[in-house]
Design a protein around this motif. Structure first.
Motif, mmCIF file in Angstrom:
data_model
loop_
_atom_site.group_PDB
_atom_site.id
_atom_site.type_symbol
_atom_site.label_atom_id
_atom_site.label_comp_id
_atom_site.label_asym_id
_atom_site.label_seq_id
_atom_site.Cartn_x
_atom_site.Cartn_y
_atom_site.Cartn_z
ATOM 1 N N ILE A 30 15.604 27.617 -36.949
ATOM 2 C CA ILE A 30 14.708 27.417 -35.809
ATOM 3 C C ILE A 30 13.264 27.232 -36.272
ATOM 4 N N SER A 31 12.856 27.942 -37.308
ATOM 5 C CA SER A 31 11.459 27.873 -37.750
ATOM 6 C C SER A 31 11.072 26.484 -38.262
ATOM 7 N N SER A 32 12.037 25.719 -38.731
ATOM 8 C CA SER A 32 11.723 24.376 -39.228
ATOM 9 C C SER A 32 11.964 23.286 -38.184
ATOM 10 N N GLU A 33 12.545 23.634 -37.039
ATOM 11 C CA GLU A 33 12.806 22.644 -35.993
ATOM 12 C C GLU A 33 11.541 22.334 -35.202
ATOM 13 N N THR A 34 11.486 21.120 -34.690
ATOM 14 C CA THR A 34 10.435 20.753 -33.753
ATOM 15 C C THR A 34 10.843 21.323 -32.396
ATOM 16 N N LEU A 104 -0.708 35.410 -29.176
ATOM 17 C CA LEU A 104 0.188 34.917 -30.215
ATOM 18 C C LEU A 104 0.924 33.675 -29.743
ATOM 19 N N ASN A 105 1.084 32.717 -30.623
ATOM 20 C CA ASN A 105 1.856 31.506 -30.350
ATOM 21 C C ASN A 105 3.158 31.611 -31.149
ATOM 22 N N ILE A 106 4.305 31.591 -30.448
ATOM 23 C CA ILE A 106 5.589 31.749 -31.120
ATOM 24 C C ILE A 106 6.520 30.582 -30.806
ATOM 25 N N LYS A 107 7.489 30.425 -31.684
ATOM 26 C CA LYS A 107 8.554 29.440 -31.488
ATOM 27 C C LYS A 107 9.865 30.161 -31.736
ATOM 28 N N GLY A 108 10.863 29.892 -30.878
ATOM 29 C CA GLY A 108 12.156 30.544 -31.042
ATOM 30 C C GLY A 108 13.223 29.882 -30.204
ATOM 31 N N ARG A 109 14.428 30.418 -30.277
ATOM 32 C CA ARG A 109 15.570 29.895 -29.524
ATOM 33 C C ARG A 109 15.689 30.649 -28.206
ATOM 34 N N PHE A 110 15.714 29.902 -27.114
ATOM 35 C CA PHE A 110 15.801 30.503 -25.788
ATOM 36 C C PHE A 110 17.221 30.975 -25.533
ATOM 37 N N LEU A 111 17.375 32.249 -25.183
ATOM 38 C CA LEU A 111 18.690 32.819 -24.901
ATOM 39 C C LEU A 111 18.998 32.886 -23.417
ATOM 40 N N GLY A 112 18.002 33.248 -22.610
ATOM 41 C CA GLY A 112 18.265 33.373 -21.179
ATOM 42 C C GLY A 112 17.281 34.289 -20.492
ATOM 43 N N TYR A 113 17.623 34.606 -19.268
ATOM 44 C CA TYR A 113 16.784 35.463 -18.434
ATOM 45 C C TYR A 113 17.568 36.716 -18.080
ATOM 46 N N GLU A 115 17.923 39.415 -15.632
ATOM 47 C CA GLU A 115 17.498 39.713 -14.261
ATOM 48 C C GLU A 115 17.246 41.198 -14.051
ATOM 49 N N LEU A 116 17.982 42.041 -14.754
ATOM 50 C CA LEU A 116 17.807 43.484 -14.614
ATOM 51 C C LEU A 116 16.425 43.932 -15.080
ATOM 52 N N LEU A 117 15.994 43.427 -16.226
ATOM 53 C CA LEU A 117 14.689 43.795 -16.773
ATOM 54 C C LEU A 117 13.585 42.833 -16.352
ATOM 55 N N GLY A 118 13.961 41.681 -15.824
ATOM 56 C CA GLY A 118 12.973 40.676 -15.434
ATOM 57 C C GLY A 118 12.289 40.054 -16.629
ATOM 58 N N GLU A 119 13.050 39.875 -17.729
ATOM 59 C CA GLU A 119 12.479 39.335 -18.966
ATOM 60 C C GLU A 119 13.268 38.112 -19.440
ATOM 61 N N PHE A 120 12.539 37.194 -20.050
ATOM 62 C CA PHE A 120 13.159 36.077 -20.745
ATOM 63 C C PHE A 120 13.446 36.542 -22.166
ATOM 64 N N LYS A 121 14.556 36.089 -22.725
ATOM 65 C CA LYS A 121 14.960 36.513 -24.071
ATOM 66 C C LYS A 121 14.893 35.325 -25.026
ATOM 67 N N ILE A 122 14.235 35.555 -26.161
ATOM 68 C CA ILE A 122 14.103 34.546 -27.200
ATOM 69 C C ILE A 122 14.398 35.228 -28.530
ATOM 70 N N ASP A 123 15.159 34.557 -29.399
ATOM 71 C CA ASP A 123 15.417 35.139 -30.712
ATOM 72 C C ASP A 123 15.052 34.160 -31.821
ATOM 73 N N GLN A 124 15.203 34.601 -33.049
ATOM 74 C CA GLN A 124 14.890 33.825 -34.256
ATOM 75 C C GLN A 124 13.445 33.300 -34.208
ATOM 76 N N CYS A 125 12.541 34.119 -33.746
ATOM 77 C CA CYS A 125 11.155 33.693 -33.547
ATOM 78 C C CYS A 125 10.374 33.622 -34.859
ATOM 79 N N SER A 126 9.384 32.766 -34.825
ATOM 80 C CA SER A 126 8.403 32.683 -35.906
ATOM 81 C C SER A 126 7.047 32.436 -35.260
ATOM 82 N N VAL A 127 6.005 32.855 -35.943
ATOM 83 C CA VAL A 127 4.645 32.675 -35.453
ATOM 84 C C VAL A 127 4.201 31.281 -35.858
#
Length: 129
Positions: A30-34, A104-113, A115-127
């Protein structure tokens, strides 16, 4: 008879090779992807509130980039929370420049939302800078 046996073996090898290549395909870096999308957290919220299923189809498993203020740090899970809305986990470890209230500006893979916590989930992040 030999042709049928040879054809059967060839077919079996082709199927086995296909299954092997599908199972052990190379992992994404993910860190090397556009990024597929550069989004604002508020824009992401609007899209999910107006039509969640369409937003899931658009962002699911895509590389996204966003900017936000760090509101919480979870060192155990190598994660941070941006604007109290996005939970982002890093692949290896938290960058040393991470601090509460920092933009902070991050890039990562979007996993989903979640609803219980009201948060979006992103993994494999890089700055990204």
């Amino acid at each position: 008879m030999k042709n049928k046996i040879l054809l059967g073996i060839s077919f079996s090898l082709a199927i086995a090779t296909s299954i092997y290549l599908y199972t052990y395909k190379e992992h994404r870096d993910i860190s090397s992807e556009t990024p597929d999308y550069v989004v604002a957290i508020s824009g992401l919220e609007k899209e999910f509130s107006s039509n969640g299923s369409l937003a899931y189809a658009k962002y699911q498993d895509k590389t996204i980039e966003m900017t936000g203020q760090i509101t919480a740090i979870d060192a155990v899970n190598k994660g941070i929370v941006l604007n109290d809305k996005v939970f982002a986990t890093f692949k290896d470890s938290l960058p040393k420049s991470i601090a509460n209230d920092k933009i902070l500006n991050i890039k990562g893979r979007f996993l989903g939302y979640d609803e219980l916590l009201g948060e979006f989930k992103i993994d494999q992040c890089s700055v990204t800078y």
